[in-house]
Design a protein around this motif. Sequence first.
Motif: not given
Length: 768
Positions: A268-275, A369-376
């Motif tokens: 999963x990714x942080x971007x998909x966790x964002x509202x 790139x920081x608040x949301x992030x792109x970690x996979x």
Amino acid sequence: MSIHVFGIRHHGPGCARSLRAALEKLKPDILLIEGPPDAQEVLPFMEQPKMKPPVALLIYAPEQPKKAIYYPFTQFSPEWQALKYAQKEHIPARFMDLPQSIQLARAQEGEESAEVEPSAPTTRSKVKKALRQGSLATVVAPEADEQTLLEEDPLTLLAQAAGYTDHELWWERQIEQRHNVVDLFESILEAMTALRADARPPKAEEAQREAYMRQTIRAAQKEQFQRIAVVCGAWHAPVLTNPGPAKEDSELLKGLAQIKTTATWIPWTYSRLSSRSGYGAGMDAPGWYAHLWSARNQLTTRWVTRAAHLLREKGLDASSASIIEAVRLTEALAAMRDLTQPGLAEHNEAILTVLCHGDMAPMQLIRDQLEIGDKLGEVPKETPTVPLQRDLENWQQRLRLKPSIEKTKLELDLRKENDRARSQLLHRLQLLSIPWGKQVNVRGKAGTFHEHWQLQWKVNFAVAIIEANVWGNTIASASTSYVTDTASKLNELPELTELLQRVILAELPTAIDQLLSLLQKQAAVSTDVRHLMDALPPLARVARYSDVRQTRAEHILPIIDGLFERSLIGLPGACFALDDDAAQGMLNSIDHVQDSVQLLDRPEQRQAWQACLKNLAGRDSIHGLVRGRSCRLLLDQQALTESEMQELIQLALSPAVPVTQAAAWIEGVVRGSGLLLLHQDHLWRALDQWLSALNTDNFIQLLPILRRAFANFQAPERRQMGEKVKQLHRPLQADGYSGKDSQTPINHEHAAHVLPMLAQLMGVKYGN
């Protein structure tokens, strides 16, 4: 025997930390967690060292993979920390939510859960659903009264009672950033109990979920567990503290339909966790929450330093002195606002002021790139999956193509074996509706052996892969089967040829043979001239790859020849009696044939096409737009002599021709490159003469058409065209030059200073 209920917010680092501390203190002998029981069998994979969040449980119906649901987890998710605690302490952990086998079956049947109060507003159900998921981001109109807030967003009442206008900010400061966790969950339970006491009864779907949770708690009690820890969304907590008699819950759950489901883990990714991704339990800043979880010490210093490093990577200035100043400003803002520690708002204000100098563009970069992030995240290879996924992973490893959520560029040389295999894989995935790569055009590197791609992996490809597995267990077999099935349902030539082009690029021999057979049959019976013409460009593009991809061009060229010949025969008849819209569509088909002829570059085909265009251009019974475009294509190919061009101009712009048709001819003839048009002097003079002869009414009527004809040219081109028209009205001089400059007298005094030096350079004696 005791039951301890911990109401949490999904993906909250403060809740996760507090929950872990509470579990360490309680030392329960079983954990019951709000989650899908369908995934119970894959929980042991969490123990694998290669399981690195963010990850998600994927639950789907094998017979209908589109019916799927995700349960994301991060390192700072309270449920994840509870599961890791259970593994460390070797105690059982069970999911206790209503199984997805029931919820997906309800969605399949299209059933709608009935409200106990039918008059309840529809927005209430949406808000309550978000609250059940732990999402507190619902917006309520500021003028809403207390009763409306209680029905639609009860947590806003708590925030307002504490003096906050933003309940999201209230939750972060009171819960996520809380250092003193004593009695935290007791306070949450007390608040939720008070709110639910005045709320309307739950919908049937929510009531069934809570009934199933209570049944799970009762089952744990029957097994004689002494300290039962229940981890659930805060809204559910009050109804789980005392399960009570089972009869009513059994009635609620009786006779519910179920379907077969399968579960697995996916990255999963942080971007998909964002509202902003649309995730119901999403948060505004997953990257910031991850920072809250991992950097409790020197929180501000590390965050500002990360922001400075990011700006430096993008070539922006961010000195050490600026970092120190930003940290001081952040801490000062927190002190002024009487906060125990700075929040994201304080950090953003300081970074915007000091590091970004008030510019919002760098702040958007920090936001993304920081608040949301792109970690996979990563999942172990042992995780259960479909055979197609395994085949894709093998190809990714063999071709050294690692999936990444970042956009990466890939340049391929098809003369190299590995690059060609990469191209095959990407094209085959596109056929299966898995667009991992997007082909892009790059200037200066055109050719049949160059391909440029932009790659970006998306987590929802996991479901697409499961859906595609019905076509085969390997990428090659699945794409071949899918293409064969799709082609059998297509009845139009352009669609078949477009599909053939894609299959050629994917290099699927079996599918190519079947498509060629279908093309031959369809071409033999097709009578629509435009369909024949529109089918040519994809076939021509297929033929150009024959030298690199080893396509059997000898099988394709006869089809091209047949379509081309039939197009030439039927085109003049198809161009009669066209209205404006039909003429515009015919122009597109003519351009398709022109593209095909240029691409193949076969002399005999070019000559036949030019003869057909001359025939169209010379017929006054054909729509002016078609005749003008035909004339322009001949001009671009230098296939018209000056006398032939003059004859066509006189025919198109004669006084006997209706002015609307003459304007349409002009629109067709100027369509294309403006630079080539500038060199047609006789065309410009004819246009000028025709336009000057128009009366006022006709000029006003045709002005919008003429403006549209020249609107697509670039500003420099239009400026040169204006200069061209000016030159038409300047008188020619005897020396061949025109204009005022050619009549300027020679200044002998100035010439006397130049001529001696010029004579010396030329090696002659001045005065001769």
